[in-house]
Structures are given as structure tokens and as C-alpha cells.
Design an enzyme around this catalytic site. Structure first.
Site, PDB file in Angstrom:
ATOM      1  N   ARG A 101       0.879  -1.183   0.000  1.00 36.58           N
ATOM      2  CA  ARG A 101       0.000   0.000   0.000  1.00 36.58           C
ATOM      3  C   ARG A 101       0.905   1.218   0.000  1.00 36.58           C
ATOM      4  O   ARG A 101       1.683   1.435   0.930  1.00 36.58           O
ATOM      5  CB  ARG A 101      -0.913   0.011   1.219  1.00 36.58           C
ATOM      6  CG  ARG A 101      -1.594   1.341   1.434  1.00 36.58           C
ATOM      7  CD  ARG A 101      -2.700   1.300   2.456  1.00 36.58           C
ATOM      8  NE  ARG A 101      -3.852   0.601   1.925  1.00 36.58           N
ATOM      9  CZ  ARG A 101      -5.073   0.647   2.485  1.00 36.58           C
ATOM     10  NH1 ARG A 101      -5.283   1.345   3.595  1.00 36.58           N
ATOM     11  NH2 ARG A 101      -6.078   0.001   1.941  1.00 36.58           N
ATOM     12  N   HIS A 128      -7.359   0.751  -6.390  1.00 35.55           N
ATOM     13  CA  HIS A 128      -7.567  -0.108  -5.212  1.00 35.55           C
ATOM     14  C   HIS A 128      -8.251  -1.397  -5.696  1.00 35.55           C
ATOM     15  O   HIS A 128      -9.426  -1.644  -5.447  1.00 35.55           O
ATOM     16  CB  HIS A 128      -8.447   0.631  -4.194  1.00 35.55           C
ATOM     17  CG  HIS A 128      -8.406   0.050  -2.814  1.00 35.55           C
ATOM     18  ND1 HIS A 128      -7.656  -1.068  -2.485  1.00 35.55           N
ATOM     19  CD2 HIS A 128      -9.026   0.431  -1.665  1.00 35.55           C
ATOM     20  CE1 HIS A 128      -7.824  -1.331  -1.208  1.00 35.55           C
ATOM     21  NE2 HIS A 128      -8.641  -0.449  -0.679  1.00 35.55           N
ATOM     22  N   GLN A 131     -10.142  -3.999  -3.360  1.00 31.16           N
ATOM     23  CA  GLN A 131     -11.431  -3.476  -2.921  1.00 31.16           C
ATOM     24  C   GLN A 131     -12.505  -3.719  -3.989  1.00 31.16           C
ATOM     25  O   GLN A 131     -13.594  -4.224  -3.694  1.00 31.16           O
ATOM     26  CB  GLN A 131     -11.303  -1.966  -2.662  1.00 31.16           C
ATOM     27  CG  GLN A 131     -12.579  -1.318  -2.184  1.00 31.16           C
ATOM     28  CD  GLN A 131     -12.956  -1.768  -0.780  1.00 31.16           C
ATOM     29  OE1 GLN A 131     -12.137  -1.696   0.118  1.00 31.16           O
ATOM     30  NE2 GLN A 131     -14.170  -2.232  -0.595  1.00 31.16           N
ATOM     31  N   ASP A 223     -17.327   7.168  -1.544  1.00 28.59           N
ATOM     32  CA  ASP A 223     -16.054   7.047  -0.812  1.00 28.59           C
ATOM     33  C   ASP A 223     -15.756   8.416  -0.211  1.00 28.59           C
ATOM     34  O   ASP A 223     -16.433   9.417  -0.533  1.00 28.59           O
ATOM     35  CB  ASP A 223     -14.950   6.602  -1.804  1.00 28.59           C
ATOM     36  CG  ASP A 223     -13.609   6.316  -1.125  1.00 28.59           C
ATOM     37  OD1 ASP A 223     -13.569   6.196   0.124  1.00 28.59           O
ATOM     38  OD2 ASP A 223     -12.585   6.243  -1.846  1.00 28.59           O
ATOM     39  N   CYS A 263     -16.403   1.722   0.617  1.00 29.41           N
ATOM     40  CA  CYS A 263     -15.225   0.880   0.881  1.00 29.41           C
ATOM     41  C   CYS A 263     -14.791   0.967   2.334  1.00 29.41           C
ATOM     42  O   CYS A 263     -14.113   0.058   2.829  1.00 29.41           O
ATOM     43  CB  CYS A 263     -14.078   1.281  -0.036  1.00 29.41           C
ATOM     44  SG  CYS A 263     -13.630   3.019   0.122  1.00 29.41           S
ATOM     45  N   ARG A 291     -13.564  -8.693   1.591  1.00 36.03           N
ATOM     46  CA  ARG A 291     -12.143  -8.440   1.323  1.00 36.03           C
ATOM     47  C   ARG A 291     -11.338  -9.689   1.693  1.00 36.03           C
ATOM     48  O   ARG A 291     -10.420 -10.088   0.977  1.00 36.03           O
ATOM     49  CB  ARG A 291     -11.646  -7.242   2.161  1.00 36.03           C
ATOM     50  CG  ARG A 291     -12.195  -5.876   1.759  1.00 36.03           C
ATOM     51  CD  ARG A 291     -11.635  -5.383   0.453  1.00 36.03           C
ATOM     52  NE  ARG A 291     -10.182  -5.320   0.475  1.00 36.03           N
ATOM     53  CZ  ARG A 291      -9.464  -4.306   0.999  1.00 36.03           C
ATOM     54  NH1 ARG A 291     -10.068  -3.253   1.484  1.00 36.03           N
ATOM     55  NH2 ARG A 291      -8.142  -4.332   0.958  1.00 36.03           N
TER      56      ARG A 291
HETATM   57  N1   CP Z   1     -11.226  -0.207   2.455  1.00 34.08           N
HETATM   58  C1   CP Z   1      -9.970  -0.263   2.911  1.00 34.08           C
HETATM   59  O1   CP Z   1      -9.022  -0.507   2.182  1.00 34.08           O
HETATM   60  O2   CP Z   1      -9.830  -0.048   4.255  1.00 34.08           O
HETATM   61  P1   CP Z   1      -8.463   0.212   5.029  1.00 34.08           P
HETATM   62  O3   CP Z   1      -7.917   1.530   4.535  1.00 34.08           O
HETATM   63  O4   CP Z   1      -8.840   0.254   6.476  1.00 34.08           O
HETATM   64  O5   CP Z   1      -7.502  -0.899   4.724  1.00 34.08           O
HETATM   65  N1  NVA Z   2     -10.002   6.654  -1.434  1.00 38.80           N
HETATM   66  C1  NVA Z   2      -9.632   6.229  -0.097  1.00 38.80           C
HETATM   67  C2  NVA Z   2      -9.859   4.766   0.056  1.00 38.80           C
HETATM   68  C3  NVA Z   2      -9.548   4.211   1.413  1.00 38.80           C
HETATM   69  C4  NVA Z   2      -9.734   2.728   1.490  1.00 38.80           C
HETATM   70  C5  NVA Z   2      -8.190   6.587   0.174  1.00 38.80           C
HETATM   71  O1  NVA Z   2      -7.354   6.416  -0.736  1.00 38.80           O
HETATM   72  O2  NVA Z   2      -7.887   7.066   1.259  1.00 38.80           O
END
Ligand code: CP
Ligand code: NVA
Length: 310
Positions: A101, A128, A131, A223, A263, A291
Site C-alpha cells: 500500500r 484499489h 477493494q 467514498d 469501501c 475483502r
Molecule cells: N477499504 C480499505 O481498504 O480499508 P483500510 O484503509 O482500512 O484498509
Molecule cells: N479513497 C480512499 C480509500 C480508502 C480505502 C483513500 O485512498 O484514502
């Protein structure tokens, strides 16, 4: 499957549906797969916070008989203390897969090019994909045929929106995306989705009118307005995105009984009201649960051999 799982665009139609189909089987019968990744270790590089992604990859490896190792944003200071390339060249000597990530999509591409082991994109500024796979699996469970589905996304044209469009293109879904002007999904992702969707019956409508986007929707997805890394823009975005809140009035413009999706994490009172996210049509915790199931399958397909099952 390719070596890595970096973008849903990279999946063949066969791969896309195989992930969903195998997830049905594994979710129904998790014990059959409890040794599938025995003696395998997954390194998890996190340069941003997480609840769901960390928990589901870690529990997922546990349930497959393997082990996951969390690297916090300060551990190893990937890209600062040591380059992505050098970190990767070390990790591949010890582990069988890497989940990452990070901010720039290029970091993931650089890491994947450096190593022989699979690399899984667990969120970048651009995409993502884990997700979106879990979300389409959830929709398949709840609604059925993805090719007959109408999905509306309301809010920021961000990483989650991009991966949903790429998944919709593989699934042949009708999608409508409503964003404020200046916050549309990136044109290159729109082009990829439209190209991928040519053989599936995918359609995509882009608008700045949330009511228009949800008018025929079976599910309404939103989101956060400011993603991780955009904290400095929070106040300005809150003003710009206010008309894009998913509330009772907007849900009333969708199909009767339309589902609500997010999400998570949600900023309640901003992009969604408590009334909607806590309502019976909200499936946000089903998405979170899935997930786990979908990522187990992705790890198994990349790191394991199906004949190991049982
Ligand atoms: N939806 C998601 O990826 O959640 P986190 O940021 O908590 O991993
Ligand atoms: N768009 C959000 C998604 C979090 C799971 C971010 O990137 O923070």
C-alpha cells in the site's frame, strides 16, 4: 494469471470470473484450503494507514496456513532508507509474496519489476483493485448477474472509483459516475475501462449530477471526499463535494430498494449520512468481510498451486 495483481485491467475475462467463482467455493468451504499456503510468508508494506486491508491479508494468510508480516510506514522506510528495488531484492530471498500500500502507482510497478515473486496492489493513489474485486463479489452475492447491474458511484473520481470502473468493464456492468467538475476519474482510466468493456456490454456515463447518476441504480457507492494523502485539501473538498452527499433524498432517487456501498472508512455526516449507512440497504460490512475471502483467492492463485488444496 499474471505474476502480479496490480490492476484489474491486467486480468483476462477468464481471470476476473475465476477469482469471483473460486471465492464462492472458498467462502463456502474455508477449511478445505487451510493448508493451501503452508510455509508461505507474505510481506505487507504499508506506507498509509489501514484497518481492513491489514486485517484481511493477515487473517487470510492465517486461514491458508501461511504467515503475514506487517511492515509499518516507519519499518524499513521503504523508498527512503532503501529504494523499492533494494527492498524487493531482499524480500524475495525470504518471502513468497509482497503486498504493498503506497502513494505512487509507479512504486508498485518498480517493485514488481524488481522481484520474481508476486506483488499485490493493496491501494495506491491511482487504484484499489482488491477493494473493487471484493465489491463486485459482494454485488454478485446480493444482486446476481453483474452484466444486468446498474451501479452508480457518487463523489471523488479517485482510486476506488477507478478500480470499480475497471471491474465494471470486465463484468459488463452499466455504470454512472457523478463527480464535481475537476474531480472526474482520470481520462486514461476511463479510456482503459471503455476499451476493456467493448466486448462485455459495459457502459459508462460521466456526469456532475448525482440525481442523474443514481436514477436507474441498483446500488449507490461512495467514498471519502479527501483520500489518504489529501488531508490538506479536506476543508476545500468538503465545500465542493457537499452536493454529492449520499443521503435519504439521493437514495430515494435510485431504484426502490437500491443498495448502499462504501469501501470504508466512512466519514459519517460528510459523504454519507448515518441514516443511510446504518439502514437495511447498506452492505458496507459485507463488503469489508468479502475483502478477506477475495484476497485469499488472489493470494492462492498467485502464490499457491490449486492441487495443494484439501
Ligand atoms: N477499504 C480499505 O481498504 O480499508 P483500510 O484503509 O482500512 O484498509
Ligand atoms: N479513497 C480512499 C480509500 C480508502 C480505502 C483513500 O485512498 O484514502
Amino acid at each position: 494469471m499474471n505474476k502480479d495483481f496490480i490492476s484489474i485491467h491486467d486480468l483476462s475475462l477468464y481471470d476476473f470470473h475465476e477469482i469471483l467463482d473460486l471465492t464462492v467455493k472458498m467462502k463456502a468451504n474455508p477449511r478445505s484450503y487451510r493448508k493451501a499456503l503452508k510455509n508461505n510468508a507474505l510481506a505487507m508494506i504499508f506506507q498509509k494507514p489501514s484497518l481492513r486491508t491489514r486485517m484481511t491479508f493477515e487473517v487470510g494468510m492465517l486461514e491458508l496456513g501461511g504467515h503475514a508480516i506487517y511492515m509499518s510506514p516507519s519499518d524499513g522506510q521503504v523508498g527512503v532508507r532503501e529504494s523499492f528495488y533494494d527492498v524487493g531484492k531482499n524480500l524475495e530471498r525470504w518471502v513468497q509474496g509482497i503486498m504493498i500500500r503506497t502513494f505512487a502507482q509507479q512504486n508498485i510497478l518498480d517493485l514488481a519489476a524488481a522481484v520474481k515473486i508476486p506483488v499485490i496492489n493493496a491501494l495506491s493513489d491511482l487504484l484499489h483493485p482488491c477493494q473493487a474485486m471484493a465489491d463486485f463479489f459482494t454485488l454478485k452475492e446480493k444482486v446476481g448477474a453483474l452484466s444486468k447491474l446498474n451501479l452508480a458511484y457518487v463523489g471523488d473520481g479517485n482510486n476506488v472509483c477507478h478500480s470499480l470502473m475497471l471491474a465494471g468493464a470486465k463484468a459488463g456492468t452499466a455504470m454512472s459516475v457523478a463527480t464535481p467538475a475537476g474531480y472526474e476519474p482520470k481520462p486514461e482510466i476511463v479510456r482503459l475501462a471503455e476499451a476493456d468493456g467493448r466486448e462485455t456490454g459495459f457502459s459508462l456515463t460521466l456526469t456532475d449530477d448525482p440525481g442523474k447518476a443514481v436514477a436507474r441504480a441498483d446500488a449507490v457507492y461512495t467514498d471519502v471526499w479527501a483520500s489518504m494523502g489529501q488531508e490538506a485539501e479536506k476543508t476545500e473538498r468538503a465545500r465542493i463535494f457537499a452536493p454529492f452527499q449520499v443521503n435519504r433524498d439521493l437514495m430515494a432517487q435510485a431504484k426502490k430498494g437500491a443498495l448502499f456501498m462504501h469501501c470504508l472508512p466512512a466519514h459519517r455526516g460528510d459523504e454519507v449520512t448515518d441514516e443511510v449507512i446504518d439502514s437495511p440497504v447498506s452492505i458496507v460490512f459485507d463488503q469489508a468481510e468479502n475483502r478477506l475471502h477475495v484476497q485469499k483467492v488472489i493470494m492462492l492463485l498467485l502464490m499457491g498451486h490449486k492441487e495443494k488444496n484439501g
